[in-house]
Write a protein that holds these residues in place. Sequence first.
Motif, PDB file in Angstrom:
ATOM      1  N   TYR A   9     -31.423 -47.003  -4.588  1.00 17.11           N
ATOM      2  CA  TYR A   9     -32.179 -47.175  -2.737  1.00 17.11           C
ATOM      3  C   TYR A   9     -31.464 -47.712  -1.910  1.00 17.11           C
ATOM      4  O   TYR A   9     -30.845 -48.594  -2.764  1.00 17.11           O
ATOM      5  N   MET A  23     -39.574 -46.967  -1.363  1.00 14.41           N
ATOM      6  CA  MET A  23     -39.123 -45.798  -1.464  1.00 14.41           C
ATOM      7  C   MET A  23     -39.413 -44.345  -0.797  1.00 14.41           C
ATOM      8  O   MET A  23     -39.557 -43.606  -0.768  1.00 14.41           O
ATOM      9  N   GLY A  37     -35.038 -49.644  -7.118  1.00 14.80           N
ATOM     10  CA  GLY A  37     -36.176 -48.606  -6.850  1.00 14.80           C
ATOM     11  C   GLY A  37     -37.562 -50.130  -5.904  1.00 14.80           C
ATOM     12  O   GLY A  37     -38.432 -50.085  -6.991  1.00 14.80           O
TER      13      GLY A  37
END
Length: 147
Positions: A9, A23, A37
């Motif tokens: 991410y 997320m 994440g």
Amino acid sequence: MTRKNKIEYHSYTEGSIRYMSCMTCGHYTVVGDSATGVRCSNCVMKTMMNQYPVEESKSYKPTGRPAGWHWMNEFVDKDGNVFHKGKEMKKLKGTLPSTKVSPPKKKKTKRRTKQQMLLAMDAERKAELKKAHQKQKDFINHNIDKG
Ligand SMILES: [Zn+2]
């Protein structure tokens, strides 16, 4: 089997602090170096709420055990299971009379239905509108008086 589905991410660092995009909502949140994440606290909360809905506490299932039974030196449930400070004493099962539990006092809570709440909100809004309208009228009248 490939391990290609590891998603990184979006993240950035500011000084020594690393931020990563949540997320779920994309909100940046502080993460550790190894994080790949994250969910921001808001989304964690939401997830928790989904997993343990508030409803659950409402639909409380009586176990027949009083609150704090596991702190009692000795507690015998209705099946004859003996607990010493919450620890089950299997050997003692059925040897003791079950502890008398006085039913919890029922709290009378006035719970409004959703319909009632909406009606109340509507009434409130109407009252506000009426007030605003009256103000406007006063204002106009005032101006006319002056003029
Ligand atoms: Zn989030």
